[in-house]
Structure formats: structure tokens, C-alpha cells
Scaffold this motif. Structure first.
Motif, short mmCIF file in Angstrom:
data_model
loop_
_atom_site.label_atom_id
_atom_site.label_comp_id
_atom_site.label_asym_id
_atom_site.label_seq_id
_atom_site.Cartn_x
_atom_site.Cartn_y
_atom_site.Cartn_z
N ILE B 57 40.98 46.26 35.47
CA ILE B 57 39.79 47.05 35.17
C ILE B 57 38.96 47.18 36.43
O ILE B 57 38.70 46.19 37.12
N GLY B 58 38.59 48.44 36.75
CA GLY B 58 37.73 48.67 37.90
C GLY B 58 36.32 48.95 37.42
O GLY B 58 36.14 49.60 36.39
N VAL B 59 35.33 48.44 38.14
CA VAL B 59 33.94 48.65 37.76
C VAL B 59 33.19 49.17 38.97
O VAL B 59 33.27 48.58 40.04
N SER B 60 32.49 50.31 38.82
CA SER B 60 31.78 50.85 39.97
C SER B 60 30.50 51.53 39.52
O SER B 60 30.24 51.64 38.33
N GLY B 61 29.73 51.99 40.49
CA GLY B 61 28.48 52.69 40.22
C GLY B 61 27.28 51.78 40.35
O GLY B 61 27.43 50.57 40.52
N PRO B 62 26.06 52.33 40.25
CA PRO B 62 24.88 51.48 40.31
C PRO B 62 24.84 50.60 39.06
O PRO B 62 24.97 51.10 37.96
N GLY B 63 24.72 49.30 39.25
CA GLY B 63 24.76 48.40 38.09
C GLY B 63 26.15 47.85 37.86
O GLY B 63 26.45 47.32 36.79
N ALA B 64 27.05 47.98 38.86
CA ALA B 64 28.42 47.50 38.68
C ALA B 64 28.46 46.00 38.44
O ALA B 64 29.24 45.51 37.63
N THR B 65 27.59 45.26 39.13
CA THR B 65 27.61 43.80 38.96
C THR B 65 27.27 43.42 37.53
O THR B 65 27.95 42.62 36.90
N SER B 66 26.20 44.05 36.99
CA SER B 66 25.82 43.77 35.60
C SER B 66 26.95 44.12 34.66
O SER B 66 27.25 43.38 33.72
N LEU B 67 27.58 45.28 34.92
CA LEU B 67 28.64 45.73 34.02
C LEU B 67 29.82 44.77 34.05
O LEU B 67 30.37 44.41 33.00
N ALA B 68 30.20 44.32 35.26
CA ALA B 68 31.32 43.38 35.37
C ALA B 68 30.99 42.08 34.65
O ALA B 68 31.83 41.52 33.93
N LEU B 69 29.76 41.61 34.79
CA LEU B 69 29.36 40.37 34.11
C LEU B 69 29.37 40.57 32.60
O LEU B 69 29.79 39.70 31.84
N ALA B 70 28.91 41.76 32.16
CA ALA B 70 28.89 42.03 30.72
C ALA B 70 30.31 42.09 30.17
O ALA B 70 30.57 41.62 29.05
N VAL B 71 31.26 42.64 30.95
CA VAL B 71 32.66 42.69 30.50
C VAL B 71 33.20 41.27 30.37
O VAL B 71 33.88 40.93 29.41
N PRO B 75 34.72 37.62 26.47
CA PRO B 75 35.71 36.55 26.41
C PRO B 75 35.11 35.18 26.69
O PRO B 75 35.48 34.19 26.06
N SER B 76 34.16 35.12 27.62
CA SER B 76 33.57 33.84 27.99
C SER B 76 32.87 33.20 26.79
O SER B 76 33.03 32.01 26.52
N ALA B 77 32.12 34.02 26.05
CA ALA B 77 31.42 33.49 24.88
C ALA B 77 32.41 33.04 23.81
O ALA B 77 32.13 32.14 23.03
N ALA B 78 33.61 33.67 23.80
CA ALA B 78 34.61 33.33 22.78
C ALA B 78 35.50 32.18 23.21
O ALA B 78 36.50 31.90 22.55
N GLY B 79 35.19 31.54 24.33
CA GLY B 79 35.95 30.33 24.69
C GLY B 79 36.89 30.48 25.86
O GLY B 79 37.52 29.51 26.26
N SER B 80 37.00 31.69 26.44
CA SER B 80 37.88 31.84 27.60
C SER B 80 37.17 31.35 28.85
O SER B 80 35.95 31.39 28.93
N TRP B 81 37.97 30.95 29.85
CA TRP B 81 37.41 30.65 31.15
C TRP B 81 37.37 31.93 31.97
O TRP B 81 38.21 32.82 31.80
N VAL B 82 36.38 32.03 32.86
CA VAL B 82 36.26 33.18 33.74
C VAL B 82 36.24 32.68 35.17
O VAL B 82 35.55 31.71 35.49
#
Lengths: 523, 237
Positions: B57-71, B75-82
Motif C-alpha cells: 500500500i502506498g500513501v501520499s499527499g498532504p497528511g500522508a503520515t496521519s493516513l499511514a498511521l490510521a491504516v 490491525p494494531s488495535a486488533a492485536g497485530s504488531w506494527v
């Protein structure tokens, strides 16, 4: 059902003694800010185990505080074990500072348990700065022998304590039941329950029925019952461990450094424990053999009353090689070219059950293993986890700490309010150090904030690190921060702004001592 | 009368048989099980309503960092490691607000250009979601190898701001096409929420372009759906 006659050497305050400091100096060894071991002089001054570091320093201002380092303790203990090598062919190291010797052969050679114990006590004492700091006990089985070794330290001159064959149950019976947890292998919770049930002495525990203990406390209860009755932890093994449980690995090129060998050892230990687990077994004694290119063979037996896990086995491999390398007269120096692991005593695994189809536990284990692998690649301090703290600025609120120093269960986001912190939502990119910037008003002159928080003019344009000027679309602030005004060196006065540039780029901008900084960006 | 019972099969054969049986009784992996959960506001961007395992998955544009963290937060909340590579500057307080669980986050810092592919591959082996922001152009061979690794391991590789540095097409490319901050005026208010429009393009199942409008972040710091959003119109096809 005769327990193996065993001699145990117990070095008092090993974490302190292994430092090789002068007798009489107050020393406290701390781990995670708590005192875990003290020297005699520190105890006299009132420093006890479990105290916080500050409290220890308050009670005894001269105390020398040393960080706990189990690797160093293991390395120094190898010196003691190597002199015992001349007395007994087989030494089981329980942990740094404690080792056990099955006495049958050596006793016959030296003329009885008492003669053997005296001899062991003398040679070990020569290695220590305080010759009376080593306790030696002989009894039927390692647990009563450990208790005897500890008790012998309480007598003047610390002569060895030899419990005659068959008298171990009588010896342990009057002892308090908390010895089951320390030095015994049972959990503190179990012993606490015993205390609440009124089972104050081991005799009380032993008086209960074994079947009742199993029904009420499970495997741990049976273990406690056997130990309290003066028996071995488990009935003697009815079968030898099958030969194919041993694993070995040739290192090509030979490992020249401890960490290389330890890394290979970790891989080997994982396979070893998996092989045991596939048969529902766990090892309580493991023989680690390392061969070097100089034809030296370093063999040690490691024992743990709970079963040894993969990490524990790998750690013992490292201790063993580290201890050998630090010996002054190590024969045939060279790299380690072969590692072997052999289970010496196996029992049914009674450990935890993983979830079906690999549950959350499997995922966590996988991540922890990967963290260890990454540490080997990029260095231990570069693999980190975020830890949330309180704080006002975004940089203060979270720190990245090396994985090893994080107690995995202890990270809890602190949700209590922190007055004066930068309001949510938080910026997603934080610059440490902050990037220098300039801010001017519509007329092109620098914007400043007075001591009372009055802005000289509305900010109109921003330039970061000397780049071209950008128009400020909207802004908010100033918010004044007067931090640590009571301390001249760390006192800071700052004014913070939020500024939005074209394209919805938003920055957290700070004015401090006349200079502007971009502290963070809301990307 | 059946034949006499054969002698005990050797242990190895028994193990093989057991393994086959385990394979036979293992529940079939449904499409839903091959996806990792995402926050509901991001659901419309993915063809299966979640992050497909084994994808890039590629993430770009203004706010890319927020979007990547939101993606990564779903999974992180559901128990996956990131795992994060090259994320020294990420604001972890913001990451926590967006829903990334700090106790299941590995951050590898100070990775040299030469080590970057090895470290990223090691993370892909171990965790479900890897967020990488390469600071240098990635070689096509490395990119292919990492994508293949993610496919094999069932992990998701999220690449942040890849415009110039990632030489391959993504399974799903997310781009913030419009963003607007709310709550701040000229000298009053504070940044309270950002309304963004995210468009997704991609390959295979994700080939049809999708877009959605959402709060990233909302006033609480989490992502949120825009409830009073523009109505969906039916279009002639």
C-alpha cells in the motif's frame, strides 16, 4: 525412591561479591530502581532488598549503587566453577552464585561427605574476598541441600552443613513454608496462599495428601508437596532422554566473538526447545558443549527447577562462552566452531498452553524473536518501542526506548490530564531538534511577543530553514509557557503558535528568546 | 475377518499423517480472514472492506503520515504488531491518539541505506503491518523482493510518501487529494480537526477508483467518518 545425594555451594550476596569490592564497603545492587542485593555493611546501615534507590541512599549516604548485571555475575562465577572442576567431574550450575554437585563419586574418593564438603568450602573460599561467604550443604536432593547451604552461613565461621542420608525430611520439616518460593521454584502467590491457610511450616504442607494438593493447586501444588516432604522435585526419570533430542551446530566460519556465538546459540536453542515441546517434554538440566578451533572442549551442565525456555538456554550458552573467554589461562584460544545442546533430565512439560491455530501468544513471540534478530543486525539500542509519558510538548510526551529496557507488560498509556499540554490532536511529525524558522508580519518586520504575551503584529509569512517565504493562511496563539521557573538552568519561556499554510500544511511553531522554531508538523 | 493389523507405523509416517489431518480439519481461510481490520472510516477505500494480507500500500499527499498511521491503527488495535522503519520523526503521541497500540509497536531507528532492505525484510517476516518511509530511492530489485516477501508472509507493507522513491505499482495507492483544517482563525481558536478526501487506485480487485471523505484526525485525535457528507448519487454506467 531415593533422591540423589547432592552438595550445593551457595555464595552469599553473589551480585555484590562478584564485584570484587573491599569487604566492609556498603554496596547495593539495583535493578529497575529497586535494591536486589546488598553487602553486609549496607545491611547494617539499614539498606534492605526491595527498597527504592533513593530510600537506600537516604538510609546510607555512603552506599555504592551498582546496576544489576547478570552477565558479569555469570562470568565471575565461572572462576569458582573452574576450581571445582578439579574436585568433581560434574557440576550443575543453577544460577550465578549457586551450583550443585552429585556427591556419590567424589565422596567416595575424598572419604565421605564431610571431607568432600570441607574441601569444597576451602577451595571456594580461596576464590572469594570473604572466605566465610560460601555456604556448603549436603543432603538428599538439591532442594534440602540448598537450604542446608543457606543455613550453614548463619553459623559462626560457616562450617559446611551435612544432613545424613535419609534425614532430609526431618531437616526441612520445621523450616518456614516461604522457602518454597525462595530458594525453591514455587511461585510467591502459592506460598502466600499457604500462609493464609495457616500452613506456616513445611511439615504442615507435607502433612496434607498429595492427591488433595494436586486437586487444589495443580502441578505446582504437587511440586510443593514433594519438596516439603524432603523428596526430589519429581520421581526419578524412568527413561533416559532419547538421543535424538540433542542438537548441534557447526559454525563456519568459527565465531570469534561472544555475541556471534550467542546469536548462533539462540537459533540452536529455539530448535532444541521446539524438539522437546513436540514430544510434550521440558528440560530441567541441559548440557551445553562448545568446541573451539584450539581443540578445547567447554562443557557445563545448567539446571533450573522450573523448565528452561529457549531464551534461558541461549543466555546460559552466552554465560558459558563468556566465562571461558574471561579465564586468564584459557587453553587453546580460538573461535567456537561447534555448539551442542543435550537434555540431561527431561520431564513432562506442564507449562502454558498456546491458543488454537497460533493465538495472540504466537504473534507476540514472533515479534519478540524478530526484535532479537534486528538487534543483532543494527545494534541493541536501535530497536525501540514508544513509551508514553506525561509532558507538555509533543516531544516530551513520548520517548523511544530500546526494546530490552521495556517491561512488555508495563506500558500503559497515561491518560491522566496534563495541564498546559499542547491540545489534541497531536502533531504527527516531531522534529528533534526543532527546525529554525523566521516569521514576519505583513510589513516584513520580525514578529515578537512581549513579556506580557502581547503580539507585536499578526504573523503573515513563514520561512523554514531559509527556504522561500510562504503566506500564513490562518493561525492561533500565542500560548505562553513559563516552565521550571524555579530552576535557573532548566528555566524556559516559550510562546507556541499553530500556523496553517496553503495546502492545509499546519505547523506547531515556537518563539523562544527571540528565535522562531518549527517544533512539529501536523502532517 | 479383516486383515491382520499392520505393525505399528513408524513415528515419522504418523507425523506426516497427523499433519495432513491437521491440514484437512483446519477451517478454510475465507476472504475476510485474509484481511486485517481497518478503521470504519477507511473501509470504503478497500475492495474487501479491510486491508488485504500480502499486499503493498502506498500513501501520499498532504497528511500522508496521519493516513499511514490510521491504516496501521486498525490491525494494531486488533492485536497485530506494527513495525516502523525510518520513522524517527513520527509523533508517537499522535500515533497513540490515532489508535496505534504502543505496546505492540517496534521501531527500528538509524538504519543505513545498505541495511534498509534487510531490516525491512526481517520486519515483514515477523509483524503483520510494516510502515516504511524510505529516505532514498529504493532499487527495483529490492522493492520486488520485499513485495514478494510480504506476499509470502501474509503481511502488509505500507510505504509512505513514495512518489520518488518506490519504483513499483502498489496493490492499493492511497492519496490525500484535498485537506482542510477546521477550528483555527486569524489569531483565535486552535487546530481541532482536519477534513480530508482520500482517493484509492490500484490493481486487480482495487482497480476501480474509490474515494471517501473523512476526519483525519477528528477533534479527539482519532480518525472518524464524516456523517453529514455529500450524498451518494447513482451514476449511469
Amino acid at each position: 525412591m531415593v533422591a540423589v545425594r547432592t552438595l550445593v555451594v551457595w555464595c552469599r550476596d553473589w551480585p555484590v561479591v562478584s564485584l570484587d569490592r573491599a569487604v566492609g564497603e556498603p554496596v547495593a545492587v539495583v535493578r529497575a530502581n529497586r535494591v536486589v542485593a546488598t553487602s553486609a555493611a549496607a545491611r547494617v546501615a539499614g539498606v534492605a532488598e526491595g527498597l527504592r534507590r533513593r530510600e537506600a541512599q537516604r538510609r546510607c549516604p555512603d552506599v555504592v549503587i551498582v546496576e544489576h548485571d547478570i552477565d558479569r555475575e555469570a562470568r565471575v562465577f565461572d572462576r569458582v566453577v573452574s576450581v571445582l572442576d578439579d574436585i568433581a567431574p560434574r557440576i550443575e550450575i543453577i544460577r550465578p552464585g549457586v551450583c550443585a554437585i552429585p556427591t556419590r563419586g567424589p565422596s567416595r574418593y575424598f572419604g565421605g561427605d564431610i571431607a568432600l564438603a570441607d574441601r569444597v568450602r576451602r577451595v571456594v573460599g580461596e576464590q572469594l574476598s570473604d572466605p566465610s561467604g560460601a555456604g556448603v550443604g549436603v543432603a538428599d536432593g538439591p532442594f534440602p541441600a540448598t537450604l542446608a547451604a543457606q543455613r550453614s552461613l548463619g553459623r559462626p565461621g560457616a562450617p559446611p552443613m551435612v544432613i545424613a542420608a535419609g534425614e532430609s525430611p526431618g531437616f526441612v520439616a520445621p523450616l518456614p513454608s516461604r522457602v518454597l518460593a525462595s530458594p525453591g521454584p514455587c511461585s510467591d502467590e502459592l506460598v502466600e496462599v499457604f500462609g493464609r491457610l495457616g500452613l506456616a511450616r513445611l511439615a504442615d504442607v507435607a502433612a496434607l495428601g498429595a492427591a488433595d494438593m494436586l486437586a487444589r493447586f495443580g502441578h505446582e501444588g504437587v511440586l510443593a508437596h514433594r519438596l516439603a516432604s524432603g523428596l526430589d522435585e519429581r520421581p526419578p526419570a524412568v527413561r533416559e532422554p532419547p538421543a535424538d533430542l540433542a542438537v548441534s551446530m557447526d559454525l563456519d566460519p568459527p565465531a570469534e566473538r561472544v555475541d556471534q556465538a550467542a546469536f548462533a546459540g539462540k537459533v540452536l536453542a529455539d530448535g532444541f526447545i521446539d524438539g522437546l515441546a513436540a514430544r510434550g517434554l521440558a528440560a530441567t538440566r541441559v548440557v551445553v558443549t562448545a568446541r573451539t578451533t584450539g581443540d578445547a572442549v567447554i562443557e557445563r551442565v545448567w539446571r533450573d527447577d522450573g523448565a528452561l525456555g529457549a531464551t534461558a538456554v541461549a543466555q546460559r550458552i552466552r554465560w558459558q562462552i563468556d566465562g571461558w573467554l574471561s579465564r586468564p589461562n584459557a587453553t587453546g584460544r580460538g573461535g567456537v566452531c561447534r555448539l551442542e545442546l543435550r537434555p540431561d533430565d527431561v520431564g513432562p512439560a506442564t507449562g502454558r498452553q498456546e491458543g488454537f491455530w497460533g493465538g495472540a501468544d504466537a504473534r507476540d513471540d514472533r515479534a519478540r524473536r524478530a526484535a532479537a534478530r534486528l538487534q543483532a543486525m543494527v545494534g541493541a539500542s536501535s530497536v525501540r518501542m514508544p513509551e508514553l509519558h506525561g509532558g507538555r510538548s509533543p516531544a516530551e510526551q513520548v520517548r523511544l526506548v530500546p526494546v530490552d529496557t521495556v517491561a512488555a507488560t508495563a506500558i500503559r498509556p497515561d491518560r491522566s490530564p496534563w495541564p498546559g499540554s499542547v491540545p489534541s490532536p497531536q502533531p504527527t511529525v516531531v522534529f528533534t531538534p526543532a527546525r529554525p524558522a523566521s516569521v514576519v508580519d505583513a510589513g516584513g518586520s520580525d514578529v515578537s511577543v512581549s513579556g506580557r504575551g502581547v503580539l507585536s503584529a499578526a504573523p503573515a509569512r513563514l520561512s523554514v530553514e531559509g527556504r522561500p517565504w510562504t503566506e500564513i493562511v490562518s493561525w492561533a496563539g500565542p500560548w505562553l509557557y513559563d516552565e521550571r521557573w524555579w530552576d535557573a538552568t532548566s528555566h524556559r519561556r516559550r510562546a507556541r503558535f499553530q500556523m496553517v499554510l496553503p495546502g492545509a500544511i499546519a505547523h506547531l511553531v515556537t518563539l523562544e528568546a527571540g528565535s522562531w522554531w518549527v517544533e512539529a508538523t501536523y502532517d | 475377518m479383516p486383515d491382520a493389523a499392520p505393525s505399528d507405523p513408524p513415528l515419522a509416517a504418523l507425523a506426516v499423517e497427523l499433519r495432513q489431518m491437521a491440514g484437512a480439519v483446519r477451517p478454510t481461510a475465507l476472504a475476510v480472514e485474509r484481511t486485517l481490520p481497518v478503521h470504519e472510516s477507511l473501509g470504503p477505500l478497500f475492495p474487501m472492506g479491510g486491508l488485504a494480507r500480502s499486499s503493498t500500500i502506498g500513501v501520499s499527499g498532504p497528511g500522508a503520515t496521519s493516513l499511514a498511521l490510521a491504516v496501521a491503527a486498525g490491525p494494531s488495535a486488533a492485536g497485530s504488531w506494527v513495525g516502523f522503519v525510518g520513522a524517527e520523526r513520527v509523533g508517537w503521541a499522535a500515533a497513540a491518539e490515532l489508535g496505534v497500540a504502543a505496546e505492540r509497536t517496534l521501531v527500528v531507528c538509524d538504519v543505513g541505506v545498505g541495511q534498509w532492505p534487510t531490516v525491512t525484510a526481517a520486519l515483514i517476516d515477523a509483524v503483520d503491518v510494516v510502515v516504511a518511509s524510505p529516505t532514498h530511492p529504493v532499487r527495483i530489485n529490492d522493492a520486488r523482493r520485499l513485495a514478494a516477501r510480504a506476499r509470502e508472509r501474509g503481511a502488509v507493507l505500507v510505504v509512505v510518501q513514495p512518489a520518488s522513491s518506490w519504483p513499483m505499482a502498489f496493490d492499493v495507492g492511497l492519496e490525500v487529494t484535498a485537506a482542510e483544517w477546521c477550528g483555527v482563525g486569524s489569531g483565535h481558536g486552535r487546530l481541532s480537526a482536519r477534513r480530508v478526501t482520500v482517493s484509492a487506485t490500484g490493481r486487480r480487485g482495487a482497480a476501480r477508483p474509490r474515494d471517501t471523505t473523512m476526519w483525519l484526525p477528528a477533534a479527539t485525535g482519532e480518525p472518524a467518518c464524516v456523517t453529514a457528507g455529500p450524498e451518494r448519487h447513482l451514476r449511469a454506467v
